[in-house]
Design an enzyme around this catalytic site. Structure first.
Site, PDB file in Angstrom:
ATOM      1  N   ASP A   1      20.362 -31.652 -20.473  1.00  0.00           N
ATOM      2  CA  ASP A   1      19.682 -32.716 -21.221  1.00  0.00           C
ATOM      3  C   ASP A   1      19.688 -32.485 -22.724  1.00  0.00           C
ATOM      4  O   ASP A   1      19.418 -33.392 -23.502  1.00  0.00           O
ATOM      5  CB  ASP A   1      18.206 -32.774 -20.802  1.00  0.00           C
ATOM      6  CG  ASP A   1      18.032 -33.375 -19.430  1.00  0.00           C
ATOM      7  OD1 ASP A   1      18.808 -34.259 -19.086  1.00  0.00           O
ATOM      8  OD2 ASP A   1      17.106 -32.940 -18.711  1.00  0.00           O
TER       9      ASP A   1
HETATM   10  C1  BGC Z   1      14.039 -29.729 -21.792  1.00  0.00           C
HETATM   11  C2  BGC Z   1      14.857 -30.032 -20.598  1.00  0.00           C
HETATM   12  C3  BGC Z   1      14.289 -31.230 -19.907  1.00  0.00           C
HETATM   13  C4  BGC Z   1      14.172 -32.386 -20.877  1.00  0.00           C
HETATM   14  C5  BGC Z   1      13.615 -33.630 -20.261  1.00  0.00           C
HETATM   15  C6  BGC Z   1      13.921 -30.933 -22.668  1.00  0.00           C
HETATM   16  O1  BGC Z   1      13.085 -30.648 -23.722  1.00  0.00           O
HETATM   17  O2  BGC Z   1      14.556 -28.635 -22.487  1.00  0.00           O
HETATM   18  O3  BGC Z   1      14.920 -28.924 -19.755  1.00  0.00           O
HETATM   19  O4  BGC Z   1      15.105 -31.606 -18.853  1.00  0.00           O
HETATM   20  O5  BGC Z   1      13.406 -32.011 -21.971  1.00  0.00           O
HETATM   21  O6  BGC Z   1      12.261 -33.698 -20.232  1.00  0.00           O
HETATM   22  C1  NOJ Z   2      15.456 -30.090 -16.539  1.00  0.00           C
HETATM   23  C2  NOJ Z   2      15.817 -31.391 -15.925  1.00  0.00           C
HETATM   24  O1  NOJ Z   2      14.865 -31.725 -14.952  1.00  0.00           O
HETATM   25  C3  NOJ Z   2      17.183 -31.349 -15.318  1.00  0.00           C
HETATM   26  O2  NOJ Z   2      17.539 -32.622 -14.887  1.00  0.00           O
HETATM   27  C4  NOJ Z   2      18.176 -30.844 -16.337  1.00  0.00           C
HETATM   28  O3  NOJ Z   2      19.402 -30.802 -15.729  1.00  0.00           O
HETATM   29  C5  NOJ Z   2      17.777 -29.518 -16.894  1.00  0.00           C
HETATM   30  N1  NOJ Z   2      16.482 -29.617 -17.427  1.00  0.00           N
HETATM   31  C6  NOJ Z   2      18.746 -28.982 -17.935  1.00  0.00           C
HETATM   32  O4  NOJ Z   2      18.598 -29.611 -19.164  1.00  0.00           O
END
Ligand code: BGC
Ligand code: NOJ
Length: 830
Positions: free
Chosen positions: A496
């Protein structure tokens, strides 16, 4: 050091001291009503949606931590001593303490002043309430008079509004009290037709429903005035903060035990049956304020009115879990692996099924709904346990797909509608639907799901078959490819935080939703690898449903994609990660930081890319060399030291945390699986064990999170607290580690034709036993590795007969089939 131990016979984790390095929690609930429950009785509960229908208040990031729960205060009326037998919130010095977190229930037992206390808390199957059965036992030689006070604090339903909108909220709280039953009915007078009830099955000596009266304005939960005074004030909340507290006087002869059943329930009335009596003119003259229809509460409380009834409900819950976990069991010399794979990992998968990423001690329950990507992957971990519910989940998820194959990134559990606030454009999303559906079909053999009519964008007018959805998914990365023929990344892919088109300069701006300036060139090698991994399943599905041309066409696209990875996704020693919006490489030796990433390497090898020509081996060796640590494999190296506007959030984290070189556990099992493709069983197991919490039980001071569940992230080698975990429970790590251990290491893998047996284990693992329920029959599988092999099946017998090949047939006869597998070293023999 350890703060507890696994009790394998009872499938409980036993916490032996209350001051764990972080609150160690459990989840209560299996259907619609859920509670989070810490080892000191902290937490909260909600009905279906942690944001919209929250029953009790919880203060995240509070001081002290874990503030809010279902508290019971005890007072010895002879001495005036007051304590909280769950330790919190008074941090009482207890003579004994133990918390057992089990499957869907928790039990806290303690003793002080010659009084034993036991609290068993759970959500009964199918009902919308928490039950807290309390037992007091007088262990002293003389009679005891105990005042017990219950305490919960109501949330005004919408948890987000509850924490912010005080100008309104301090004026709207309303309750009703009837004997031992306290009703929370804020906003019931207008648009709500639900209320909460907090009741106990015995007569009470008094009650309180106003927080300030109960605690005293300047006191914390650790010093309630009412408890210290030994007498309730019978306060009736009007605005401010409604609570529920009962006062029970318990006289206990020496050696005597008494049990009390507390029920905290959610009740709903039909619109035309909301009231028992109507509102009168002078609203606050209680008889006129409108009396709620208590019929649903009566029915609920009637059911759980005795300790025996509560025990019966708990036994039913135990049976439910016993049955569920009988679908896949493991026995092996390595008890840590066996208990994680056989019990706790699957338990966590069910929690992710229920919660997605919404409510944990790190997810506030107000932020994130059900993820399109997350829920599809979670499915891999529970489809064998609840296939019918997995089927329904697939149809819910698919209905939030857009007609072009892309998807809302999240949807809300109550409405099941796509959530606009989080946006879309994560270009990996579509492919996870293929992954989810194919795992469902491999598990069940149910192809009929493909013919289900499913809306696009929640619009019935746009409905088409699920197969049509899969096709859109498959072609999305094909139709949205960049200059190298690799899929465009969009807002981000699985990571993400790799926001290549975002270019955010504004402090605090959300990388998830801010404007995305698609350059049309930012490409993802990971999406290509995911395509190469799940694409063949789409081809198989086409073939098996007589769509031969479709299958051929799709197979060509996969070949093309793999060629693009070969030509533009290989960096010499490992797979590249992406191309940025300027066309520059990411995850390459040419980069200053972020030279090598884990995701594209794990996934490419999982997909079989580079197996023939040594690149796969080289890639995994590079991962080991550059990314491995004693606590797992970090996401990238070197960590980004500065913020890179062209990369986005990944570079916003301090080095070693989260996506910036943290051990982001979710992707570690991809490497584990990749290692099994190379037949390297010892290395595969090593990567499995490093992130597996049970192996770090005696390292809890550093790890901090629960030893019985996976965490999303463990701080990487660049971080000061290398090895410290965060974000336990709600993570795709649960599903993927379960896939890695059950399907690829132990190697019992559902495929379209049956159950494939393909173990890849450390050479010193002498063997193991797995029982697997699969398509209507039970397989008792014993694997013998006295040969000391890592991979390779020499022979298989089923019910005494030699099997040709390695796929166990589908019997579907409700019987037990005995399977004996002998391993030998594939490399040596082929
Ligand atoms: C986090 C991710 C997460 C995303 C969505 C980001 O700040 O690092 O792990 O999936 O937010 O909430
Ligand atoms: C948490 C999210 O829930 C997941 O969808 C994503 O792949 C990882 N973070 C990595 O960013």
């Amino acid at each position: 050091m350890q703060y507890g131990f696994f009790d394998d016979d009872s499938r409980e984790y036993v916490i032996t001291r209350p001051d764990t390095p972080y609150p160690w929690i459990n989840y209560l609930g299996s259907d619609d009503f859920f509670g989070l429950f810490s080892n000191t009785s902290g937490g909260y509960c909600f009905y279906r949606d942690a944001r919209m229908l929250r029953l009790t208040r919880y203060r995240y990031n509070n001081v002290p931590t874990d503030a809010g729960g279902r508290y019971f205060y005890l007072r010895d009326s002879a001495s005036g001593d007051v304590w909280t037998p769950s330790w919190s919130p008074m941090k009482s010095k207890l003579d004994r303490y133990e918390c057992r977190h089990g499957m869907g229930y928790s039990r806290i037992s303690s003793a002080k002043n010659g009084l034993a206390f036991s609290q068993v808390s759970f959500v009964p199957l199918r009902d919308t309430c928490e039950i807290h059965k309390i037992t007091l036992t007088n262990e002293s030689g003389a009679e005891k008079n105990i005042d017990m006070f219950s305490f919960i604090e109501f949330c005004l339903w919408n948890a987000q509004d509850d924490m912010t909108n005080f100008q309104r909220n301090f004026s709207i709280g309303e309750v009703e009290i009837e004997g031992s039953r306290i009703y929370h009915k804020t906003e019931y007078r207008e648009r709500r037709n639900h209320y909460a009830v907090w009741a106990v099955n015995v007569p009470t000596a008094g009650f309180d429903t106003d927080r300030e009266t109960f605690l005293g304005l300047y006191n914390g939960f650790d010093h309630p005035d009412v408890v210290f005074a030994g007498e309730s004030k019978n306060s009736v909340a009007s605005g401010w903060a409604p609570i529920g507290s009962h006062h029970i006087k318990a006289k206990l002869a020496a050696g005597e035990s008494k049990s009390f059943v507390f029920v905290l329930g959610y009740c709903e009335n039909p619109e035309d049956k909301k009231w028992q009596s109507a509102k009168g003119a002078n609203y606050f003259a209680s008889a006129n304020s409108g009396v709620i229809n208590k019929a649903p509460a009566d029915a609920l409380l009637e059911k759980y009115g005795t300790p025996e009834a509560a025990d019966k409900a708990l036994s039913a819950l135990n049976e439910y879990w016993k049955n569920l976990l009988s679908k896949f069991t493991v026995d092996a010399e390595d008890k840590r692996m066996a208990r994680m794979a056989g019990v706790w990992n699957q338990y966590q998968c069910m929690v992710t099924f229920n919660m997605s990423r919404s409510a944990s001690y790190f997810e506030s329950g107000i932020g994130r709904g059900m993820g399109f990507r997350d829920s599809n992957q979670d499915l891999l971990g529970f489809v064998h346990l609840v296939p019918e519910r997995a089927r329904a989940r697939i149809l819910d998820i698919a209905a939030t797909q857009f007609p072009d194959g892309s998807a809302y990134h999240q949807y809300q559990p109550l409405t099941k509608r796509g959530n606009n606030e989080i946006g879309s454009g994560f270009n990996d999303d579509p492919l996870w639907l293929i992954c989810g559906v194919s795992s469902y079909i491999k598990e069940t053999g149910d192809y009929s799901i493909l013919d289900e009519k499913v809306p696009f964008d929640n619009n019935d007018a746009l409905a088409d078959t699920l197969f049509a959805h899969l096709k859109k998914s498959f072609y999305y990365p094909v139709l949205n490819a960049g200059p190298h023929g690799l899929p465009l990344i969009g807002r981000a892919d699985w990571n993400d935080c790799l926001n290549l088109n975002c270019f955010s300069k504004t402090p605090g701006e959300s990388f998830q939703t801010t404007a995305n300036f698609e350059s049309g060139v930012a490409e993802s090698v990971l999406i290509a690898a995911i395509f190469a991994f799940v694409g063949p399943d789409f081809v198989e599905i086409c073939k098996r449903t007589n769509r031969v041309d479709e299958a051929e066409k799709a197979a060509k696209e996969i070949e093309k994609m793999i060629k693009a990875v070969d030509a533009h996704g290989w960096d010499g020693e490992w797979f590249l990660r992406a191309y940025d919006a300027h066309g520059k490489k990411i995850g390459s030796k040419e980069c200053e930081d972020g030279k090598i990433y884990i995701e594209s390497n794990g996934f490419s090898v999982m997909a079989g890319i580079g197996l023939e020509d040594g690149r796969a081996e080289k890639a995994l060796d590079s991962v080991k060399e550059h990314l491995d640590t004693p606590y797992g494999i970090v996401l990238l190296q070197p960590a980004y030291k500065d913020y890179h506007i062209e990369l986005g959030e990944v570079s916003s984290y301090p080095p070693g945390y989260k996506e910036n070189a943290g051990i982001f556990c979710h992707n570690n099992p991809w490497v584990t699986i990749a290692e099994t493709r190379l037949g390297r069983g010892s290395r595969a197991f090593e990567t499995y064990a490093k992130i597996c919490p049970a192996y770090r039980e005696d390292d809890s001071d550093l790890r901090r999170m629960e030893p019985y569940v996976y965490a999303q992230m463990v701080a990487g080698k660049d971080a000061i607290r290398h090895g410290e975990a965060k974000n336990s429970w709600l993570t795709g790590t649960a599903a993927w580690t379960f896939v890695s251990i059950s399907q690829y290491i132990l190697g019992v893998r559902p495929v379209f034709d049956g159950l494939l047996i393909d173990p890849c284990i450390p050479s010193n693992m002498k063997g193991f036993t797995v029982t697997r329920h699969f398509r209507g029959a039970d397989y008792h599988i014993t694997v013998d590795n006295s040969a000391g092999a890592e991979k390779g099946v020499k022979s298989i017998t089923v019910d005494g007969n030699t099997l040709e090949g390695t796929i166990l047939p589908v019997f579907g006869d409700g019987k037990v089939h005995k399977v004996v597998v002998e391993m030998h070293n594939e490399k040596k023999h082929s």
